[in-house]
Motif scaffolding. Structure first.
Motif, PDB file in Angstrom:
ATOM      1  N   PHE A 107      -0.666 -11.737  -3.841  1.00  0.00           N
ATOM      2  CA  PHE A 107      -0.904 -10.933  -2.642  1.00  0.00           C
ATOM      3  C   PHE A 107       0.417 -10.546  -1.977  1.00  0.00           C
ATOM      4  O   PHE A 107       0.629  -9.375  -1.628  1.00  0.00           O
ATOM      5  N   LEU A 108       1.314 -11.524  -1.814  1.00  0.00           N
ATOM      6  CA  LEU A 108       2.591 -11.243  -1.156  1.00  0.00           C
ATOM      7  C   LEU A 108       3.494 -10.368  -2.025  1.00  0.00           C
ATOM      8  O   LEU A 108       4.162  -9.455  -1.520  1.00  0.00           O
ATOM      9  N   ARG A 136       2.436  -6.647  -1.946  1.00  0.00           N
ATOM     10  CA  ARG A 136       2.800  -5.967  -0.705  1.00  0.00           C
ATOM     11  C   ARG A 136       4.298  -5.749  -0.570  1.00  0.00           C
ATOM     12  O   ARG A 136       4.742  -4.979   0.277  1.00  0.00           O
ATOM     13  N   ALA A 137       5.076  -6.450  -1.412  1.00  0.00           N
ATOM     14  CA  ALA A 137       6.521  -6.231  -1.407  1.00  0.00           C
ATOM     15  C   ALA A 137       6.919  -5.021  -2.246  1.00  0.00           C
ATOM     16  O   ALA A 137       8.070  -4.570  -2.182  1.00  0.00           O
ATOM     17  N   ILE A 138       5.986  -4.477  -3.028  1.00  0.00           N
ATOM     18  CA  ILE A 138       6.281  -3.296  -3.838  1.00  0.00           C
ATOM     19  C   ILE A 138       6.446  -2.090  -2.915  1.00  0.00           C
ATOM     20  O   ILE A 138       5.583  -1.832  -2.073  1.00  0.00           O
ATOM     21  N   PRO A 139       7.539  -1.351  -3.051  1.00  0.00           N
ATOM     22  CA  PRO A 139       7.707  -0.160  -2.205  1.00  0.00           C
ATOM     23  C   PRO A 139       6.607   0.867  -2.479  1.00  0.00           C
ATOM     24  O   PRO A 139       6.137   1.010  -3.598  1.00  0.00           O
ATOM     25  N   GLY A 140       6.206   1.552  -1.427  1.00  0.00           N
ATOM     26  CA  GLY A 140       5.196   2.590  -1.608  1.00  0.00           C
ATOM     27  C   GLY A 140       4.013   2.381  -0.697  1.00  0.00           C
ATOM     28  O   GLY A 140       3.728   1.261  -0.260  1.00  0.00           O
ATOM     29  N   ASP A 141       3.321   3.448  -0.405  1.00  0.00           N
ATOM     30  CA  ASP A 141       2.171   3.437   0.495  1.00  0.00           C
ATOM     31  C   ASP A 141       0.951   3.940  -0.267  1.00  0.00           C
ATOM     32  O   ASP A 141       0.946   5.071  -0.756  1.00  0.00           O
ATOM     33  N   PRO A 142      -0.086   3.116  -0.409  1.00  0.00           N
ATOM     34  CA  PRO A 142      -1.280   3.582  -1.127  1.00  0.00           C
ATOM     35  C   PRO A 142      -1.866   4.858  -0.542  1.00  0.00           C
ATOM     36  O   PRO A 142      -2.351   5.721  -1.284  1.00  0.00           O
ATOM     37  N   ALA A 143      -1.829   4.992   0.776  1.00  0.00           N
ATOM     38  CA  ALA A 143      -2.395   6.187   1.406  1.00  0.00           C
ATOM     39  C   ALA A 143      -1.636   7.440   0.979  1.00  0.00           C
ATOM     40  O   ALA A 143      -2.234   8.488   0.716  1.00  0.00           O
ATOM     41  N   GLN A 144      -0.312   7.318   0.876  1.00  0.00           N
ATOM     42  CA  GLN A 144       0.471   8.478   0.465  1.00  0.00           C
ATOM     43  C   GLN A 144       0.259   8.799  -1.006  1.00  0.00           C
ATOM     44  O   GLN A 144       0.240   9.968  -1.402  1.00  0.00           O
ATOM     45  N   VAL A 145       0.107   7.758  -1.834  1.00  0.00           N
ATOM     46  CA  VAL A 145      -0.139   7.982  -3.262  1.00  0.00           C
ATOM     47  C   VAL A 145      -1.469   8.698  -3.453  1.00  0.00           C
ATOM     48  O   VAL A 145      -1.594   9.613  -4.278  1.00  0.00           O
ATOM     49  N   ILE A 146      -2.486   8.293  -2.683  1.00  0.00           N
ATOM     50  CA  ILE A 146      -3.812   8.889  -2.828  1.00  0.00           C
ATOM     51  C   ILE A 146      -3.855  10.310  -2.285  1.00  0.00           C
ATOM     52  O   ILE A 146      -4.379  11.228  -2.925  1.00  0.00           O
ATOM     53  N   TRP A 151      -1.109  -8.802   7.575  1.00  0.00           N
ATOM     54  CA  TRP A 151      -1.207  -9.235   6.187  1.00  0.00           C
ATOM     55  C   TRP A 151      -2.111 -10.455   6.030  1.00  0.00           C
ATOM     56  O   TRP A 151      -2.856 -10.563   5.057  1.00  0.00           O
ATOM     57  N   TYR A 152      -2.062 -11.375   7.000  1.00  0.00           N
ATOM     58  CA  TYR A 152      -2.885 -12.577   6.878  1.00  0.00           C
ATOM     59  C   TYR A 152      -4.367 -12.253   7.026  1.00  0.00           C
ATOM     60  O   TYR A 152      -5.224 -12.910   6.408  1.00  0.00           O
ATOM     61  N   GLN A 195      -4.540  -7.411  -7.747  1.00  0.00           N
ATOM     62  CA  GLN A 195      -4.820  -8.803  -7.395  1.00  0.00           C
ATOM     63  C   GLN A 195      -5.899  -9.395  -8.289  1.00  0.00           C
ATOM     64  O   GLN A 195      -5.762 -10.514  -8.809  1.00  0.00           O
ATOM     65  N   SER A 196      -6.966  -8.662  -8.489  1.00  0.00           N
ATOM     66  CA  SER A 196      -8.087  -9.168  -9.285  1.00  0.00           C
ATOM     67  C   SER A 196      -7.700  -9.324 -10.751  1.00  0.00           C
ATOM     68  O   SER A 196      -8.062 -10.317 -11.397  1.00  0.00           O
TER      69      SER A 196
END
Length: 334
Positions: free
Chosen positions: A24-25, A28-38, A61-62, A303-304
Protein backbone atom coordinates in the motif's frame (compact mmCIF):
# COMPACT_ATOMS: atom_id res chain seq x y z
CA UNK A 1 0.13 -32.51 11.83
CA UNK A 2 -3.24 -30.69 11.99
CA UNK A 3 -1.94 -28.61 14.89
CA UNK A 4 1.13 -27.65 12.85
CA UNK A 5 -0.97 -26.72 9.80
CA UNK A 6 -3.28 -24.61 11.96
CA UNK A 7 -0.30 -22.85 13.52
CA UNK A 8 1.20 -22.10 10.12
CA UNK A 9 -2.12 -20.74 8.85
CA UNK A 10 -2.34 -18.43 11.87
CA UNK A 11 1.20 -17.22 11.16
CA UNK A 12 0.02 -16.40 7.65
CA UNK A 13 -2.30 -13.65 8.95
CA UNK A 14 0.37 -11.15 10.17
CA UNK A 15 2.49 -11.90 7.10
CA UNK A 16 -0.34 -10.92 4.75
CA UNK A 17 -1.22 -7.88 6.83
CA UNK A 18 2.38 -6.73 6.74
CA UNK A 19 2.61 -7.39 3.01
CA UNK A 20 -0.60 -5.45 2.33
CA UNK A 21 0.69 -2.45 4.33
CA UNK A 22 4.10 -2.41 2.61
CA UNK A 23 2.55 -2.71 -0.85
CA UNK A 24 0.00 0.00 0.00
CA UNK A 25 2.74 2.47 0.96
CA UNK A 26 5.01 1.58 -1.96
CA UNK A 27 2.24 2.04 -4.51
CA UNK A 28 1.40 5.48 -3.19
CA UNK A 29 5.07 6.40 -3.49
CA UNK A 30 4.91 5.87 -7.27
CA UNK A 31 4.83 9.25 -9.03
CA UNK A 32 1.64 9.98 -10.90
CA UNK A 33 -2.03 10.71 -10.35
CA UNK A 34 -4.64 8.07 -11.24
CA UNK A 35 -7.18 10.80 -11.98
CA UNK A 36 -4.87 12.42 -14.51
CA UNK A 37 -4.03 9.08 -16.13
CA UNK A 38 -7.74 8.28 -16.52
CA UNK A 39 -8.91 11.74 -17.65
CA UNK A 40 -5.86 12.73 -19.67
CA UNK A 41 -3.59 15.75 -19.70
CA UNK A 42 -6.33 18.16 -20.75
CA UNK A 43 -8.60 17.44 -17.77
CA UNK A 44 -9.63 20.35 -15.58
CA UNK A 45 -8.68 20.64 -11.92
CA UNK A 46 -12.33 20.31 -10.93
CA UNK A 47 -12.82 17.13 -12.94
CA UNK A 48 -9.73 15.52 -11.44
CA UNK A 49 -10.78 16.53 -7.92
CA UNK A 50 -14.26 15.06 -8.46
CA UNK A 51 -12.78 11.78 -9.74
CA UNK A 52 -10.39 11.52 -6.79
CA UNK A 53 -13.31 12.07 -4.42
CA UNK A 54 -15.39 9.37 -6.13
CA UNK A 55 -12.48 6.93 -5.88
CA UNK A 56 -11.74 7.84 -2.26
CA UNK A 57 -8.25 9.04 -3.15
CA UNK A 58 -8.77 12.37 -1.42
CA UNK A 59 -8.98 10.66 1.99
CA UNK A 60 -5.91 10.41 4.25
CA UNK A 61 -3.71 7.43 3.47
CA UNK A 62 -4.58 5.61 6.69
CA UNK A 63 -8.30 5.92 5.94
CA UNK A 64 -7.70 4.47 2.47
CA UNK A 65 -5.68 1.60 3.95
CA UNK A 66 -8.27 0.64 6.56
CA UNK A 67 -11.01 0.82 3.93
CA UNK A 68 -8.99 -1.55 1.76
CA UNK A 69 -8.23 -3.80 4.74
CA UNK A 70 -11.90 -3.95 5.66
CA UNK A 71 -12.71 -5.02 2.12
CA UNK A 72 -10.13 -7.83 2.25
CA UNK A 73 -11.59 -9.18 5.49
CA UNK A 74 -15.02 -9.37 3.85
CA UNK A 75 -13.68 -10.91 0.64
CA UNK A 76 -14.01 -7.71 -1.37
CA UNK A 77 -10.80 -6.67 -3.14
CA UNK A 78 -12.45 -3.57 -4.53
CA UNK A 79 -13.10 -2.46 -8.10
CA UNK A 80 -10.55 -1.72 -10.78
CA UNK A 81 -10.16 2.04 -11.27
CA UNK A 82 -9.65 1.51 -14.98
CA UNK A 83 -12.42 -0.99 -15.85
CA UNK A 84 -14.85 -0.47 -12.92
CA UNK A 85 -15.14 -4.28 -12.65
CA UNK A 86 -14.82 -6.07 -9.26
CA UNK A 87 -11.30 -7.44 -9.01
CA UNK A 88 -12.49 -10.77 -7.60
CA UNK A 89 -14.33 -11.36 -10.89
CA UNK A 90 -11.72 -9.85 -13.20
CA UNK A 91 -8.51 -11.38 -11.87
CA UNK A 92 -9.36 -15.11 -12.05
CA UNK A 93 -8.82 -15.59 -15.82
CA UNK A 94 -5.45 -13.83 -15.52
CA UNK A 95 -4.52 -15.91 -12.50
CA UNK A 96 -5.46 -19.11 -14.35
CA UNK A 97 -3.27 -18.10 -17.30
CA UNK A 98 -0.29 -17.47 -15.01
CA UNK A 99 -0.86 -20.72 -13.13
CA UNK A 100 -0.98 -22.68 -16.38
CA UNK A 101 2.26 -21.10 -17.60
CA UNK A 102 3.99 -21.52 -14.22
CA UNK A 103 2.97 -25.19 -13.89
CA UNK A 104 4.12 -25.92 -17.45
CA UNK A 105 7.45 -24.17 -16.79
CA UNK A 106 7.91 -25.96 -13.47
CA UNK A 107 7.30 -29.36 -15.04
CA UNK A 108 10.05 -28.61 -17.56
CA UNK A 109 12.37 -27.38 -14.81
CA UNK A 110 11.79 -30.39 -12.55
CA UNK A 111 12.02 -33.09 -15.23
CA UNK A 112 15.18 -31.72 -16.85
CA UNK A 113 16.78 -30.25 -13.73
CA UNK A 114 16.40 -33.30 -11.48
CA UNK A 115 17.53 -35.79 -14.12
CA UNK A 116 20.48 -33.63 -15.20
CA UNK A 117 21.55 -33.34 -11.56
CA UNK A 118 21.25 -37.09 -11.01
CA UNK A 119 23.29 -37.97 -14.10
CA UNK A 120 25.92 -35.35 -13.22
CA UNK A 121 26.27 -36.80 -9.72
CA UNK A 122 26.46 -40.40 -10.95
CA UNK A 123 29.07 -39.54 -13.58
CA UNK A 124 30.92 -36.96 -11.49
CA UNK A 125 33.77 -35.17 -13.28
CA UNK A 126 32.69 -36.61 -16.64
CA UNK A 127 32.12 -34.54 -19.78
CA UNK A 128 28.37 -34.59 -19.10
CA UNK A 129 28.89 -33.30 -15.56
CA UNK A 130 31.03 -30.39 -16.74
CA UNK A 131 28.70 -29.56 -19.61
CA UNK A 132 25.56 -29.73 -17.44
CA UNK A 133 27.03 -27.48 -14.74
CA UNK A 134 28.27 -24.94 -17.32
CA UNK A 135 24.80 -24.86 -18.88
CA UNK A 136 23.27 -24.50 -15.40
CA UNK A 137 25.59 -21.58 -14.65
CA UNK A 138 24.60 -19.93 -17.93
CA UNK A 139 20.93 -20.60 -17.16
CA UNK A 140 21.18 -18.76 -13.85
CA UNK A 141 23.10 -15.88 -15.39
CA UNK A 142 21.16 -15.19 -18.58
CA UNK A 143 18.32 -12.65 -18.13
CA UNK A 144 14.86 -14.05 -18.85
CA UNK A 145 13.90 -11.14 -21.11
CA UNK A 146 16.99 -11.66 -23.33
CA UNK A 147 16.39 -15.41 -23.55
CA UNK A 148 12.73 -14.78 -24.40
CA UNK A 149 13.59 -12.31 -27.15
CA UNK A 150 16.21 -14.66 -28.61
CA UNK A 151 13.70 -17.51 -28.56
CA UNK A 152 11.15 -15.37 -30.39
CA UNK A 153 13.72 -14.36 -32.99
CA UNK A 154 15.18 -17.86 -33.55
CA UNK A 155 12.17 -20.19 -33.31
CA UNK A 156 9.43 -17.74 -34.21
CA UNK A 157 10.73 -15.20 -36.71
CA UNK A 158 13.59 -17.06 -38.41
CA UNK A 159 12.46 -20.71 -38.31
CA UNK A 160 8.73 -20.15 -37.94
CA UNK A 161 8.34 -23.23 -35.76
CA UNK A 162 6.52 -21.66 -32.81
CA UNK A 163 4.20 -18.69 -32.19
CA UNK A 164 5.91 -15.74 -30.53
CA UNK A 165 3.03 -14.22 -28.58
CA UNK A 166 -0.42 -14.78 -27.16
CA UNK A 167 -2.04 -17.78 -25.54
CA UNK A 168 -3.81 -19.30 -28.52
CA UNK A 169 -4.97 -18.80 -32.08
CA UNK A 170 -7.05 -15.59 -32.21
CA UNK A 171 -8.82 -16.94 -35.33
CA UNK A 172 -10.08 -19.95 -33.38
CA UNK A 173 -10.33 -18.89 -29.72
CA UNK A 174 -10.75 -21.42 -26.94
CA UNK A 175 -14.16 -21.47 -25.26
CA UNK A 176 -13.31 -20.87 -21.61
CA UNK A 177 -14.80 -23.15 -18.97
CA UNK A 178 -12.12 -23.34 -16.28
CA UNK A 179 -9.89 -20.67 -17.94
CA UNK A 180 -7.12 -23.29 -18.05
CA UNK A 181 -6.87 -23.73 -21.80
CA UNK A 182 -5.23 -27.16 -21.71
CA UNK A 183 -8.09 -28.48 -19.57
CA UNK A 184 -10.79 -26.64 -21.53
CA UNK A 185 -9.62 -27.97 -24.89
CA UNK A 186 -9.56 -31.54 -23.57
CA UNK A 187 -13.02 -31.19 -22.04
CA UNK A 188 -14.39 -30.02 -25.39
CA UNK A 189 -12.47 -32.64 -27.36
CA UNK A 190 -10.64 -29.96 -29.36
CA UNK A 191 -7.27 -31.66 -29.74
CA UNK A 192 -6.24 -29.24 -32.49
CA UNK A 193 -6.66 -26.37 -30.02
CA UNK A 194 -4.85 -28.43 -27.37
CA UNK A 195 -1.80 -28.73 -29.65
CA UNK A 196 -2.03 -25.02 -30.48
CA UNK A 197 -2.07 -24.16 -26.77
CA UNK A 198 0.98 -26.37 -26.17
CA UNK A 199 2.82 -24.62 -29.01
CA UNK A 200 2.03 -21.21 -27.49
CA UNK A 201 3.28 -22.44 -24.11
CA UNK A 202 6.66 -23.73 -25.27
CA UNK A 203 8.61 -20.48 -25.76
CA UNK A 204 7.41 -18.62 -22.65
CA UNK A 205 7.49 -21.85 -20.64
CA UNK A 206 11.11 -22.64 -21.54
CA UNK A 207 12.17 -19.03 -20.92
CA UNK A 208 10.47 -19.03 -17.52
CA UNK A 209 11.85 -22.48 -16.62
CA UNK A 210 15.50 -21.66 -17.32
CA UNK A 211 16.51 -20.24 -13.93
CA UNK A 212 14.65 -22.77 -11.72
CA UNK A 213 15.86 -25.61 -13.95
CA UNK A 214 19.48 -24.55 -13.45
CA UNK A 215 19.07 -24.13 -9.68
CA UNK A 216 17.29 -27.49 -9.32
CA UNK A 217 20.01 -29.24 -11.35
CA UNK A 218 22.80 -27.85 -9.18
CA UNK A 219 20.98 -28.64 -5.93
CA UNK A 220 20.12 -32.18 -7.09
CA UNK A 221 23.73 -32.84 -8.04
CA UNK A 222 25.02 -31.57 -4.69
CA UNK A 223 22.47 -33.53 -2.67
CA UNK A 224 22.96 -36.73 -4.69
CA UNK A 225 26.75 -36.59 -4.29
CA UNK A 226 26.34 -36.65 -0.51
CA UNK A 227 23.83 -39.50 -0.53
CA UNK A 228 25.71 -41.65 -3.04
CA UNK A 229 28.69 -41.83 -0.69
CA UNK A 230 26.48 -43.48 1.94
CA UNK A 231 26.95 -47.07 3.06
CA UNK A 232 23.51 -48.26 1.96
CA UNK A 233 24.15 -47.03 -1.61
CA UNK A 234 27.47 -48.85 -1.75
CA UNK A 235 25.77 -51.96 -0.35
CA UNK A 236 23.03 -51.78 -2.99
CA UNK A 237 25.62 -51.45 -5.74
CA UNK A 238 27.68 -54.32 -4.27
CA UNK A 239 24.58 -56.54 -4.40
CA UNK A 240 24.47 -55.98 -8.14
CA UNK A 241 21.32 -53.91 -8.31
CA UNK A 242 20.79 -51.95 -11.50
CA UNK A 243 21.88 -48.33 -11.65
CA UNK A 244 18.31 -47.11 -12.21
CA UNK A 245 17.07 -48.90 -9.04
CA UNK A 246 19.98 -47.66 -6.93
CA UNK A 247 19.55 -44.05 -8.03
CA UNK A 248 15.80 -43.61 -8.19
CA UNK A 249 14.66 -46.02 -5.45
CA UNK A 250 17.39 -45.64 -2.83
CA UNK A 251 19.51 -42.53 -3.39
CA UNK A 252 16.96 -40.05 -4.75
CA UNK A 253 14.43 -40.68 -1.99
CA UNK A 254 16.96 -39.59 0.63
CA UNK A 255 18.37 -36.72 -1.44
CA UNK A 256 15.04 -35.17 -2.43
CA UNK A 257 14.35 -33.10 0.73
CA UNK A 258 16.68 -30.15 -0.08
CA UNK A 259 15.66 -30.41 -3.74
CA UNK A 260 12.00 -30.21 -2.74
CA UNK A 261 12.76 -27.05 -0.76
CA UNK A 262 14.26 -25.44 -3.83
CA UNK A 263 11.33 -26.56 -5.99
CA UNK A 264 8.88 -24.98 -3.55
CA UNK A 265 10.75 -21.69 -3.45
CA UNK A 266 11.17 -21.58 -7.22
CA UNK A 267 7.48 -22.39 -7.76
CA UNK A 268 6.56 -19.34 -5.72
CA UNK A 269 9.16 -17.25 -7.52
CA UNK A 270 7.66 -18.19 -10.89
CA UNK A 271 4.36 -16.51 -9.98
CA UNK A 272 6.10 -13.20 -9.35
CA UNK A 273 8.83 -13.61 -11.95
CA UNK A 274 6.33 -14.23 -14.73
CA UNK A 275 5.79 -10.49 -15.20
CA UNK A 276 8.74 -10.13 -17.60
CA UNK A 277 7.89 -13.30 -19.49
CA UNK A 278 4.20 -12.40 -19.80
CA UNK A 279 5.06 -8.92 -21.03
CA UNK A 280 7.51 -10.16 -23.68
CA UNK A 281 5.19 -12.90 -24.96
CA UNK A 282 1.93 -10.91 -24.54
CA UNK A 283 0.71 -13.63 -22.20
CA UNK A 284 -2.57 -12.57 -20.54
CA UNK A 285 -1.54 -13.51 -17.00
CA UNK A 286 -1.70 -11.82 -13.63
CA UNK A 287 1.83 -10.47 -14.08
CA UNK A 288 0.81 -8.64 -17.24
CA UNK A 289 -2.42 -7.60 -15.51
CA UNK A 290 -0.48 -5.98 -12.65
CA UNK A 291 2.08 -4.49 -15.06
CA UNK A 292 -0.66 -2.74 -17.04
CA UNK A 293 -2.29 -1.60 -13.80
CA UNK A 294 0.96 0.09 -12.74
CA UNK A 295 0.89 2.19 -15.91
CA UNK A 296 -2.68 3.29 -15.15
CA UNK A 297 -1.98 3.78 -11.42
CA UNK A 298 -4.76 1.29 -10.73
CA UNK A 299 -4.06 0.96 -7.01
CA UNK A 300 -6.66 -1.72 -6.10
CA UNK A 301 -5.48 -4.05 -8.88
CA UNK A 302 -1.80 -3.67 -7.96
CA UNK A 303 -2.49 -4.25 -4.27
CA UNK A 304 -4.71 -7.26 -4.89
CA UNK A 305 -2.37 -8.84 -7.46
CA UNK A 306 0.67 -8.62 -5.19
CA UNK A 307 -1.31 -9.83 -2.17
CA UNK A 308 -2.63 -12.88 -4.05
CA UNK A 309 0.86 -13.77 -5.29
CA UNK A 310 2.21 -13.43 -1.73
CA UNK A 311 -0.59 -15.67 -0.42
CA UNK A 312 0.12 -18.35 -3.03
CA UNK A 313 3.85 -18.17 -2.30
CA UNK A 314 3.28 -18.82 1.41
CA UNK A 315 0.78 -21.62 0.70
CA UNK A 316 3.23 -23.35 -1.66
CA UNK A 317 5.84 -23.34 1.11
CA UNK A 318 3.30 -24.80 3.53
CA UNK A 319 2.53 -27.62 1.08
CA UNK A 320 6.27 -28.31 0.71
CA UNK A 321 6.67 -28.55 4.50
CA UNK A 322 3.80 -31.05 4.65
CA UNK A 323 5.37 -33.10 1.86
CA UNK A 324 8.55 -33.47 3.90
CA UNK A 325 6.86 -35.80 6.37
CA UNK A 326 5.15 -37.71 3.54
CA UNK A 327 8.51 -38.39 1.87
CA UNK A 328 10.55 -38.96 5.04
CA UNK A 329 8.56 -40.56 7.90
CA UNK A 330 11.33 -39.57 10.33
CA UNK A 331 10.20 -35.93 10.06
CA UNK A 332 7.47 -35.22 12.57
CA UNK A 333 5.69 -31.93 13.22
CA UNK A 334 4.43 -31.13 16.67
Amino acid sequence: MLHYIGKRLLQLIPVLFGMSFIVFLMIRAIPGDPAQVILGQQATVEAKAALRASLGLDNPWYVQYFDYLGGILTGDLGDSIRTKVPITEEIYPYLAATAELAIFAMIIAIVIGVNAGIISAWFQNSWFDYMAMVIALIGVSVPIFWLGLMGQWAFGTELGWLPISGRGDVRDPVTSITHFYLIDTLIQGRFDQFITTIRHLILPGVALATIPMAIIARMTRSSMLEVMRSDYVRTARAKGQKMFIVVYKHALKNAIIPVLTVIGLQSGMLLGGAILTETIFSWPGVGRYVYDAIGFRDYPVIQSGVLIIAFLFVMINLVVDILYSAIDPRIKYK
